[in-house]
Design a protein around this motif. Structure first.
Motif, short mmCIF file in Angstrom:
data_model
loop_
_atom_site.label_atom_id
_atom_site.label_comp_id
_atom_site.label_asym_id
_atom_site.label_seq_id
_atom_site.Cartn_x
_atom_site.Cartn_y
_atom_site.Cartn_z
N ILE A 195 0.86 -1.19 0.00
CA ILE A 195 0.00 0.00 0.00
C ILE A 195 0.89 1.23 0.00
CG2 ILE A 195 -1.87 1.21 1.19
CD1 ILE A 195 -2.72 -1.64 0.68
N ARG A 196 0.45 2.26 -0.69
CA ARG A 196 1.14 3.55 -0.66
C ARG A 196 0.12 4.64 -0.32
NH1 ARG A 196 5.51 3.09 -5.65
NH2 ARG A 196 6.62 1.32 -4.72
N CYS A 197 0.59 5.63 0.41
CA CYS A 197 -0.27 6.76 0.74
C CYS A 197 0.58 8.01 0.92
CB CYS A 197 -1.09 6.49 2.01
SG CYS A 197 -0.11 6.37 3.52
N ALA A 198 -0.07 9.14 0.85
CA ALA A 198 0.62 10.42 1.08
C ALA A 198 0.92 10.54 2.57
CB ALA A 198 -0.25 11.57 0.61
N PRO A 199 2.00 11.24 2.92
CA PRO A 199 2.36 11.36 4.33
C PRO A 199 1.44 12.26 5.14
CG PRO A 199 3.92 12.56 2.97
CD PRO A 199 2.99 11.84 2.05
N ASN A 217 7.57 17.98 -2.50
CA ASN A 217 6.77 17.27 -1.51
C ASN A 217 5.71 16.37 -2.15
OD1 ASN A 217 8.16 18.24 0.68
ND2 ASN A 217 6.79 19.97 1.00
N THR A 218 5.31 16.66 -3.39
CA THR A 218 4.28 15.84 -4.02
C THR A 218 4.79 14.44 -4.34
OG1 THR A 218 4.81 16.67 -6.23
CG2 THR A 218 3.07 17.83 -5.02
N ASP A 219 6.09 14.25 -4.38
CA ASP A 219 6.66 12.93 -4.66
C ASP A 219 6.99 12.15 -3.39
OD1 ASP A 219 6.48 13.33 -7.41
OD2 ASP A 219 8.50 14.16 -7.54
N TRP A 242 8.05 8.65 -4.84
CA TRP A 242 7.25 7.98 -5.87
C TRP A 242 6.81 9.05 -6.86
CZ3 TRP A 242 1.59 6.00 -5.28
CH2 TRP A 242 1.27 5.16 -6.35
N ARG A 243 7.40 9.03 -8.02
CA ARG A 243 7.06 10.02 -9.05
C ARG A 243 5.86 9.50 -9.84
NH1 ARG A 243 10.95 13.31 -7.90
NH2 ARG A 243 13.12 12.69 -7.73
N THR A 244 4.71 10.07 -9.55
CA THR A 244 3.46 9.59 -10.15
C THR A 244 3.10 10.34 -11.42
OG1 THR A 244 2.19 11.08 -8.75
CG2 THR A 244 2.55 8.84 -7.94
N GLY A 283 -2.26 15.25 4.62
CA GLY A 283 -3.25 15.81 3.71
C GLY A 283 -2.57 16.57 2.58
N TRP A 284 -3.13 16.51 1.40
CA TRP A 284 -2.57 17.17 0.24
C TRP A 284 -3.06 18.61 0.19
CZ3 TRP A 284 -4.52 19.21 -4.44
CH2 TRP A 284 -3.55 19.46 -5.41
N GLN A 285 -2.16 19.52 -0.14
CA GLN A 285 -2.50 20.94 -0.25
C GLN A 285 -2.26 21.40 -1.69
OE1 GLN A 285 -3.82 22.63 2.32
NE2 GLN A 285 -3.66 20.79 3.54
#
Length: 123
Positions: free
Chosen positions: A88-92, A103-105, A120-122, A94-96
């Motif tokens: 499983i992967r998740c953001a560390p 930070n998005t990676d 993780w470069r999405t 809440g996304w702003q």
């Protein structure tokens, strides 16, 4: 502080396993309704969206509520891994909208190796 919604990415999971886990964790789920590549259902009143292969072979699971059993993405990711035994992967956090590119990676990976901070470069 609770996140307003929960989003995790699962590797190698399917509708049946996800539905069984959500029903055990949240409550009864309606049948999945497909619209294009996206699937939606309601689990105990919580809107759920499943997007297969949202990022490569990773599937997105979005729970659009702050009343889930989990306070944040990480708590949900840990529960999903324990129940489904898939990475499983998740953001560390809440996304702003104004978050910096670097930070998005930043992501958290939950696997048999435990919890790891990864890049993780999405995009």
């Amino acid at each position: 502080m609770r996140q307003p919604d929960i989003e995790i990415y699962l590797k190698d999971a399917d509708h049946q396993a996800i539905t069984a886990w959500l029903e055990q964790a949240i409550g009864p789920c309606s049948a999945w309704q497909q619209k294009g590549q996206t699937y939606k259902c309601q689990c105990n009143g919580i809107p759920v969206t499943w997007l297969p292969k949202a990022v490569g072979k990773w599937h997105s699971l979005l729970l659009e509520s702050d009343t889930t059993p989990w306070a944040d993405d990480l708590a949900c990711a840990r529960a999903a891994f324990a129940a489904l035994d898939v990475e499983i992967r998740c953001a560390p956090g809440g996304w702003q909208e104004d978050e910096s590119e670097e930070n998005t990676d930043r992501w958290i990976r939950i696997s048999t190796d435990g919890k790891e901070d990864i890049v993780w470069r999405t995009a």
